[in-house]
Design a protein around this motif. Structure first.
Motif, PDB file in Angstrom:
ATOM      1  N   VAL A  64       0.939  -1.238  -0.085  1.00  0.00           N
ATOM      2  CA  VAL A  64      -0.055   0.002  -0.025  1.00  0.00           C
ATOM      3  C   VAL A  64       0.851   1.055   0.000  1.00  0.00           C
ATOM      4  O   VAL A  64       1.586   1.530   0.835  1.00  0.00           O
ATOM      5  CB  VAL A  64      -0.888   0.027   1.147  1.00  0.00           C
ATOM      6  N   GLY A  65       0.731   2.141  -1.103  1.00  0.00           N
ATOM      7  CA  GLY A  65       1.550   3.222  -1.038  1.00  0.00           C
ATOM      8  C   GLY A  65       0.672   4.441  -0.870  1.00  0.00           C
ATOM      9  O   GLY A  65      -0.376   4.361  -0.072  1.00  0.00           O
ATOM     10  N   GLU A  66       1.236   5.770  -1.321  1.00  0.00           N
ATOM     11  CA  GLU A  66       0.564   7.025  -0.603  1.00  0.00           C
ATOM     12  C   GLU A  66      -0.741   7.217  -1.534  1.00  0.00           C
ATOM     13  O   GLU A  66      -1.670   7.572  -1.467  1.00  0.00           O
ATOM     14  CB  GLU A  66       1.413   7.954  -0.661  1.00  0.00           C
ATOM     15  N   GLY A  67      -0.113   7.475  -2.745  1.00  0.00           N
ATOM     16  CA  GLY A  67      -1.445   7.869  -4.014  1.00  0.00           C
ATOM     17  C   GLY A  67      -0.383   8.026  -5.168  1.00  0.00           C
ATOM     18  O   GLY A  67       0.737   8.092  -5.499  1.00  0.00           O
ATOM     19  N   PRO A  68      -1.196   8.058  -6.209  1.00  0.00           N
ATOM     20  CA  PRO A  68      -0.782   8.001  -7.709  1.00  0.00           C
ATOM     21  C   PRO A  68       0.067   9.450  -7.955  1.00  0.00           C
ATOM     22  O   PRO A  68      -0.386  10.392  -7.493  1.00  0.00           O
ATOM     23  CB  PRO A  68      -1.727   7.869  -8.411  1.00  0.00           C
ATOM     24  N   GLY A  69       1.148   8.974  -8.805  1.00  0.00           N
ATOM     25  CA  GLY A  69       1.927  10.398  -9.084  1.00  0.00           C
ATOM     26  C   GLY A  69       1.265  10.463 -10.660  1.00  0.00           C
ATOM     27  O   GLY A  69       0.495  10.093 -11.012  1.00  0.00           O
ATOM     28  N   ALA A  70       2.383  11.453 -11.274  1.00  0.00           N
ATOM     29  CA  ALA A  70       1.902  11.806 -12.679  1.00  0.00           C
ATOM     30  C   ALA A  70       1.950  10.570 -13.751  1.00  0.00           C
ATOM     31  O   ALA A  70       0.729  10.378 -14.383  1.00  0.00           O
ATOM     32  CB  ALA A  70       2.932  12.765 -13.290  1.00  0.00           C
ATOM     33  N   ASP A  71       2.627   9.745 -13.668  1.00  0.00           N
ATOM     34  CA  ASP A  71       2.787   8.515 -14.529  1.00  0.00           C
ATOM     35  C   ASP A  71       1.420   7.599 -14.196  1.00  0.00           C
ATOM     36  O   ASP A  71       1.054   6.964 -15.377  1.00  0.00           O
ATOM     37  CB  ASP A  71       4.021   7.678 -14.228  1.00  0.00           C
ATOM     38  N   GLU A  72       1.259   7.495 -12.843  1.00  0.00           N
ATOM     39  CA  GLU A  72       0.098   6.648 -12.528  1.00  0.00           C
ATOM     40  C   GLU A  72      -1.187   7.129 -12.953  1.00  0.00           C
ATOM     41  O   GLU A  72      -2.023   6.378 -13.516  1.00  0.00           O
ATOM     42  CB  GLU A  72       0.264   6.340 -10.983  1.00  0.00           C
ATOM     43  N   ASP A  73      -1.253   8.534 -13.087  1.00  0.00           N
ATOM     44  CA  ASP A  73      -2.623   9.261 -13.251  1.00  0.00           C
ATOM     45  C   ASP A  73      -2.638   8.855 -14.750  1.00  0.00           C
ATOM     46  O   ASP A  73      -3.792   8.755 -15.200  1.00  0.00           O
ATOM     47  CB  ASP A  73      -2.358  10.536 -12.757  1.00  0.00           C
ATOM     48  N   VAL A  77      -2.590   2.943 -13.660  1.00  0.00           N
ATOM     49  CA  VAL A  77      -1.703   1.878 -12.944  1.00  0.00           C
ATOM     50  C   VAL A  77      -0.774   2.227 -11.708  1.00  0.00           C
ATOM     51  O   VAL A  77      -0.094   3.191 -11.969  1.00  0.00           O
ATOM     52  CB  VAL A  77      -1.038   0.806 -14.055  1.00  0.00           C
ATOM     53  N   PRO A  78      -0.958   1.742 -10.416  1.00  0.00           N
ATOM     54  CA  PRO A  78      -0.108   2.148  -9.416  1.00  0.00           C
ATOM     55  C   PRO A  78       1.219   1.690  -9.589  1.00  0.00           C
ATOM     56  O   PRO A  78       1.668   0.760 -10.309  1.00  0.00           O
ATOM     57  CB  PRO A  78      -0.502   1.288  -8.366  1.00  0.00           C
ATOM     58  N   PHE A  79       2.233   2.637  -9.210  1.00  0.00           N
ATOM     59  CA  PHE A  79       3.704   2.311  -9.205  1.00  0.00           C
ATOM     60  C   PHE A  79       4.164   2.017 -10.572  1.00  0.00           C
ATOM     61  O   PHE A  79       4.729   1.093 -10.684  1.00  0.00           O
ATOM     62  CB  PHE A  79       3.941   1.478  -8.055  1.00  0.00           C
ATOM     63  N   VAL A  80       4.138   2.780 -11.394  1.00  0.00           N
ATOM     64  CA  VAL A  80       4.848   2.843 -12.869  1.00  0.00           C
ATOM     65  C   VAL A  80       5.492   3.829 -13.192  1.00  0.00           C
ATOM     66  O   VAL A  80       6.373   3.540 -14.087  1.00  0.00           O
ATOM     67  CB  VAL A  80       3.648   2.512 -14.079  1.00  0.00           C
ATOM     68  N   ARG A  82       9.198   6.420 -11.669  1.00  0.00           N
ATOM     69  CA  ARG A  82      10.529   6.175 -10.960  1.00  0.00           C
ATOM     70  C   ARG A  82      10.385   5.332  -9.920  1.00  0.00           C
ATOM     71  O   ARG A  82      10.905   4.304  -9.592  1.00  0.00           O
ATOM     72  CB  ARG A  82      11.224   7.305 -10.780  1.00  0.00           C
ATOM     73  N   SER A  83       9.419   5.739  -8.929  1.00  0.00           N
ATOM     74  CA  SER A  83       9.203   5.073  -7.602  1.00  0.00           C
ATOM     75  C   SER A  83       8.697   3.517  -7.920  1.00  0.00           C
ATOM     76  O   SER A  83       8.958   2.625  -7.208  1.00  0.00           O
ATOM     77  CB  SER A  83       8.247   5.470  -6.415  1.00  0.00           C
ATOM     78  N   GLY A  84       7.739   3.359  -8.685  1.00  0.00           N
ATOM     79  CA  GLY A  84       7.299   2.230  -9.162  1.00  0.00           C
ATOM     80  C   GLY A  84       8.351   1.122  -9.603  1.00  0.00           C
ATOM     81  O   GLY A  84       8.247  -0.026  -9.318  1.00  0.00           O
ATOM     82  N   CYS A 104      -1.621  -1.196  -4.569  1.00  0.00           N
ATOM     83  CA  CYS A 104      -2.675  -0.265  -4.449  1.00  0.00           C
ATOM     84  C   CYS A 104      -2.126   1.191  -3.532  1.00  0.00           C
ATOM     85  O   CYS A 104      -0.882   1.142  -2.965  1.00  0.00           O
ATOM     86  CB  CYS A 104      -4.006  -0.680  -4.015  1.00  0.00           C
ATOM     87  N   ASN A 105      -2.999   2.023  -3.326  1.00  0.00           N
ATOM     88  CA  ASN A 105      -2.651   3.236  -2.461  1.00  0.00           C
ATOM     89  C   ASN A 105      -3.600   3.730  -1.463  1.00  0.00           C
ATOM     90  O   ASN A 105      -4.821   3.147  -1.585  1.00  0.00           O
ATOM     91  CB  ASN A 105      -2.435   4.385  -3.557  1.00  0.00           C
ATOM     92  N   ILE A 106      -3.407   4.386  -0.658  1.00  0.00           N
ATOM     93  CA  ILE A 106      -4.224   5.095   0.519  1.00  0.00           C
ATOM     94  C   ILE A 106      -5.200   5.935  -0.590  1.00  0.00           C
ATOM     95  O   ILE A 106      -6.715   5.942  -0.246  1.00  0.00           O
ATOM     96  CB  ILE A 106      -3.522   5.951   1.507  1.00  0.00           C
ATOM     97  N   PHE A 188      10.122   2.252   4.252  1.00  0.00           N
ATOM     98  CA  PHE A 188      10.347   3.456   3.918  1.00  0.00           C
ATOM     99  C   PHE A 188       9.775   3.305   2.458  1.00  0.00           C
ATOM    100  O   PHE A 188       9.668   2.370   1.793  1.00  0.00           O
ATOM    101  CB  PHE A 188      11.686   3.585   3.626  1.00  0.00           C
ATOM    102  N   HIS A 189       9.170   4.425   1.777  1.00  0.00           N
ATOM    103  CA  HIS A 189       8.460   4.679   0.617  1.00  0.00           C
ATOM    104  C   HIS A 189       9.684   4.754  -0.603  1.00  0.00           C
ATOM    105  O   HIS A 189      10.569   5.185   0.047  1.00  0.00           O
ATOM    106  CB  HIS A 189       7.583   5.802   0.577  1.00  0.00           C
ATOM    107  N   PRO A 190       9.360   3.879  -1.550  1.00  0.00           N
ATOM    108  CA  PRO A 190      10.562   3.977  -2.500  1.00  0.00           C
ATOM    109  C   PRO A 190      10.983   5.189  -3.155  1.00  0.00           C
ATOM    110  O   PRO A 190      12.028   5.600  -3.465  1.00  0.00           O
ATOM    111  CB  PRO A 190       9.929   3.224  -3.816  1.00  0.00           C
TER     112      PRO A 190
HETATM  113  N1  URA Z   1       3.836   6.606  -5.135  1.00  0.00           N
HETATM  114  C1  URA Z   1       2.727   6.114  -4.426  1.00  0.00           C
HETATM  115  O1  URA Z   1       2.705   6.250  -3.429  1.00  0.00           O
HETATM  116  N2  URA Z   1       2.069   5.682  -5.124  1.00  0.00           N
HETATM  117  C2  URA Z   1       2.039   5.201  -6.380  1.00  0.00           C
HETATM  118  O2  URA Z   1       1.225   4.592  -7.185  1.00  0.00           O
HETATM  119  C3  URA Z   1       3.081   6.005  -7.265  1.00  0.00           C
HETATM  120  C4  URA Z   1       4.062   6.429  -6.565  1.00  0.00           C
END
Ligand code: URA
Length: 222
Positions: A64-73, A77-80, A82-84, A104-106, A188-190
């Motif tokens: 479980v991550g935090e929330g989508p970034g620009a690429d995910e938006d 798709v979640p975490f695609v 740089r962090s992904g 997924c994300n919060i 830690f978050h990626p």
């Molecule tokens: N960071 C997050 O927490 N979630 C994502 O899906 C992408 C980056």
């Protein structure tokens, strides 16, 4: 609205041990009926699309991550981004694949400028995540970073003190009929690991604890 209150208009929690096919169907239904067109908070105003989550519908392990970034938006798709890419490497280091786990994300919608979601946004969105978790029924949840860890454990304890040990999920405040007990490992978050590569060692120790708990052999260092 507090985390302890459930919005009255959301569907009831899944309370059954579902087959993978039925779990996939129920996840898709939750997305289609509740999340896809959600306008419960202001994050709907700037998003391209909500990012519901992807992976194995009956996984042993959920990230479980935090929330989508620009690429995910963009991709839905979640975490695609740089962090992904780093998360995918972390999963591979655990000798797993993204298809074997669920990610997924919060919050399901991108916070503008990739800011941290507000407490209110996380409280508004997390009933979706809790319903996802009731369908998924993982044995282990890895919470990536402070917002995910603190939200899932209903605590303000800093991530540096939460990580490195398992916690019981759900905490008493989040007891719901469909949320069956799981072990939760904060780490830690990626995105933080990309900024602070020196913390990759402690994060790997956290993931090794998860592997040990799941009975996954830890590969010898190459
Ligand atoms: N960071 C997050 O927490 N979630 C994502 O899906 C992408 C980056």
């Amino acid at each position: 609205m507090s985390l302890l209150m459930e919005p009255p208009d959301l569907p009831p929690y899944c309370e059954e041990d579902l087959s993978p096919a039925e779990a996939a169907r129920q996840l898709a239904q939750l997305n289609a009926e509740c999340v896809k067109d959600c306008k419960r908070c202001e994050l709907c105003q700037n998003r391209i699309q909500p990012v519901f989550g992807e992976g194995n519908p009956r996984p042993k392990l959920v990230f479980v991550g935090e929330g989508p970034g620009a690429d995910e938006d963009q991709q839905g798709v979640p975490f695609v981004g740089r962090s992904g890419q780093l998360l995918t490497k972390m999963i591979a280091a655990m000798t797993l694949t993204r298809e074997q786990v669920y990610i997924c994300n919060i919050v399901k919608c991108r916070p503008p400028g990739n800011r941290t979601p507000t407490d209110r946004e996380m409280e508004t969105c997390s009933p979706y995540l809790f319903r996802q978790l009731a369908i998924l029924r993982p044995k282990v949840i890895v919470a990536l970073g402070r917002p995910a860890s603190q939200t899932l454990l209903v605590t303000k304890t800093p991530i540096g003190r939460l990580r490195g040990q398992f916690h019981d999920f759900p905490p008493p405040e989040l007891a719901r009929p469909g949320l069956i007990p799981a072990k939760l490992m904060p780490t830690f978050h990626p995105a933080y690991l990309l900024r602070s590569p020196g913390e990759k060692g402690p994060a790997w120790e956290d993931l090794k604890l998860v592997m040990r708990f799941m009975g996954i052999p830890i590969p010898a260092r190459r």
